[in-house]
Design an enzyme around this catalytic site. Sequence first.
Site, PDB file in Angstrom:
ATOM      1  N   PRO A  62       0.792  -1.289  -0.013  1.00 52.83           N
ATOM      2  CA  PRO A  62      -0.011  -0.141  -0.019  1.00 52.83           C
ATOM      3  C   PRO A  62       0.914   1.218  -0.138  1.00 52.83           C
ATOM      4  O   PRO A  62       0.481   2.208  -0.773  1.00 52.83           O
ATOM      5  CB  PRO A  62      -0.790   0.071   1.268  1.00 52.83           C
ATOM      6  N   ASP A 104      58.328  -0.126  -4.412  1.00 55.95           N
ATOM      7  CA  ASP A 104      59.263   0.971  -4.110  1.00 55.95           C
ATOM      8  C   ASP A 104      59.502   1.048  -2.590  1.00 55.95           C
ATOM      9  O   ASP A 104      59.186   0.431  -1.837  1.00 55.95           O
ATOM     10  CB  ASP A 104      58.358   2.532  -4.231  1.00 55.95           C
ATOM     11  N   MET A 136      60.071  15.782   0.145  1.00 54.14           N
ATOM     12  CA  MET A 136      61.574  15.956  -0.227  1.00 54.14           C
ATOM     13  C   MET A 136      62.083  17.201   0.070  1.00 54.14           C
ATOM     14  O   MET A 136      62.995  17.442  -0.979  1.00 54.14           O
ATOM     15  CB  MET A 136      61.257  15.449  -1.885  1.00 54.14           C
ATOM     16  N   LYS A 168      66.499   1.154  -3.257  1.00 55.71           N
ATOM     17  CA  LYS A 168      67.041   0.745  -1.997  1.00 55.71           C
ATOM     18  C   LYS A 168      67.122   1.898  -1.206  1.00 55.71           C
ATOM     19  O   LYS A 168      67.105   1.851   0.099  1.00 55.71           O
ATOM     20  CB  LYS A 168      68.490  -0.090  -2.058  1.00 55.71           C
ATOM     21  N   PRO A 192      51.223   5.851   3.674  1.00 54.94           N
ATOM     22  CA  PRO A 192      52.375   6.290   3.937  1.00 54.94           C
ATOM     23  C   PRO A 192      53.591   5.352   4.718  1.00 54.94           C
ATOM     24  O   PRO A 192      54.463   5.582   4.692  1.00 54.94           O
ATOM     25  CB  PRO A 192      51.922   7.207   5.005  1.00 54.94           C
TER      26      PRO A 192
HETATM   27  N1  SAH Z   1      53.655   9.297  -3.567  1.00 53.68           N
HETATM   28  C1  SAH Z   1      53.960   9.788  -2.249  1.00 53.68           C
HETATM   29  C2  SAH Z   1      55.480  10.619  -2.153  1.00 53.68           C
HETATM   30  C3  SAH Z   1      56.673  10.212  -2.807  1.00 53.68           C
HETATM   31  S1  SAH Z   1      57.858  11.395  -2.636  1.00 53.68           S
HETATM   32  C4  SAH Z   1      53.083  10.059  -1.255  1.00 53.68           C
HETATM   33  O1  SAH Z   1      52.077  10.137  -1.702  1.00 53.68           O
HETATM   34  O2  SAH Z   1      53.326  10.129  -0.054  1.00 53.68           O
HETATM   35  C5  SAH Z   1      58.746  10.921  -1.271  1.00 53.68           C
HETATM   36  C6  SAH Z   1      58.787  11.882  -0.284  1.00 53.68           C
HETATM   37  O3  SAH Z   1      57.518  11.576   0.445  1.00 53.68           O
HETATM   38  C7  SAH Z   1      59.737  11.722   0.821  1.00 53.68           C
HETATM   39  O4  SAH Z   1      60.981  12.458   0.590  1.00 53.68           O
HETATM   40  C8  SAH Z   1      58.955  12.242   1.963  1.00 53.68           C
HETATM   41  O5  SAH Z   1      59.007  13.589   1.805  1.00 53.68           O
HETATM   42  C9  SAH Z   1      57.585  11.822   1.869  1.00 53.68           C
HETATM   43  N2  SAH Z   1      57.295  10.500   2.622  1.00 53.68           N
HETATM   44  C10 SAH Z   1      56.843   9.386   2.258  1.00 53.68           C
HETATM   45  N3  SAH Z   1      56.725   8.341   2.899  1.00 53.68           N
HETATM   46  C11 SAH Z   1      56.843   9.460   4.200  1.00 53.68           C
HETATM   47  C12 SAH Z   1      56.820   9.009   5.334  1.00 53.68           C
HETATM   48  N4  SAH Z   1      56.232   7.808   5.985  1.00 53.68           N
HETATM   49  N5  SAH Z   1      57.017   9.653   6.471  1.00 53.68           N
HETATM   50  C13 SAH Z   1      57.451  10.760   6.111  1.00 53.68           C
HETATM   51  N6  SAH Z   1      57.611  11.430   4.852  1.00 53.68           N
HETATM   52  C14 SAH Z   1      57.257  10.653   4.035  1.00 53.68           C
END
Ligand code: SAH
Length: 404
Positions: free
Chosen positions: A43, A191, A329, A213, A168
Amino acid sequence: MTGFPLLLDVSARRVVVVGGGTVATRRVRALHKAGAQVLVVAPSIAAELVALDVACERREFTAHDLDGAWLAVACTDNPAVNAAVVAAAEQRQVFCVRSDAAPGGSARIPAALRRDDLTVAVSGGDDPLRAMALRDAIAVALDLGELPSRPARPATHGGSVALVGGGPGDPELITVLGRRLVASADVVVVDRLAPRTLLDDLPDSVEVIDCGKSPHRQNLSQEDINAVLIARALAGKRVVRLKGGDPFIFGRGGEEYLACVAAGVPVRVVPGISSALAGPAAARIPLTHRGVSADFTVVSGHLDPGRPAESGIDWPGLAAGAGTLVLLMSMDRLDLIAGELIAHGRPAATPSAVVHRATLEGQRVVRAPLAELAAAVARAGVGAPAVIVIGEVVDILEPPASTS
Ligand code: SAH
């Protein structure tokens, strides 16, 4: 009921759902998705159900509604009506699910779960909560790769590449989809900063290719990586390119994507939590905060800030703005960058922080005013990988000038 487990092909077959509320909506959605020719009789029918675009008749149920039906579902909130549906179905030898009192019906709907071509259905002795709990546990185990869901025989699918953002670093911070793709990969190209512990559980038959590495010594050039992704996919393998953070943030994921497309390799992209977002959050720094900051900019500092033409980054503009800055970076040039920002107008006292190894074992956070950050980091002995955050938000939730 012991019952006989069965999967029904309901496509283009008449299924009558009696009831128009939330339970009916859930059932109709699933039946519609399976291709059934659904008739809803009640309904009053919920707007959400009407929107599903199935045949709806707003009236009381009559036994003849089940003429020609393959299946009936009684899910009104009136037990007498549900009983009448069951009786009419019984007379016509139509299976009937009764939602208010499962034992009253001649069929049950299990708690189900689908992954690709796999269907898992759980029936819990007429206890739906028990069935759902087990179904959910199986879903988690499947997604974590803890159950043998991969085909026993060599797959006949074509090869493909998935660019997967691993988050991360904490292996729990990858998406469910990313986790599942890793668990079912034939080849993983990984990576340095990706959540590598996820690879520990992979069977020996999975080929793992390590790309880097250390930050300054890459095992493989970008061209090598593109070539290996393509070669493995063309050989029929399911390739996962497991990257740190998000694949499209300073990860050269776009180049890998274009290379796959150019080679005619099917490629998908699975987003990940970028360290640009996770780093600040892990240090309890909100990138935006009501009344403090309404924007943030993510910048790579790997090129010389003194040569804007080279990096394409407008450091003076970033210095003049009030928004939060997130630098990746940038540890090698922290003092240069801080100096450049202060020279162009960021107050030297701007709260700032470095988050080292965010979400990983050994995570450290160093906080200091912008002018003192480089020295504080050097004193603390903290280097890459790290995310740098500059802005008033740094001190909002945590006291200033602390190191943890
Ligand atoms: N694609 C990645 C970034 C790659 S460039 C992202 O989105 O996180 C690599 C940089 O990411 C490093 O030099 C640092 O600045 C940062 N990074 C990646 N992993 C990290 C972590 N666990 N803690 C702190 N900085 C990190």
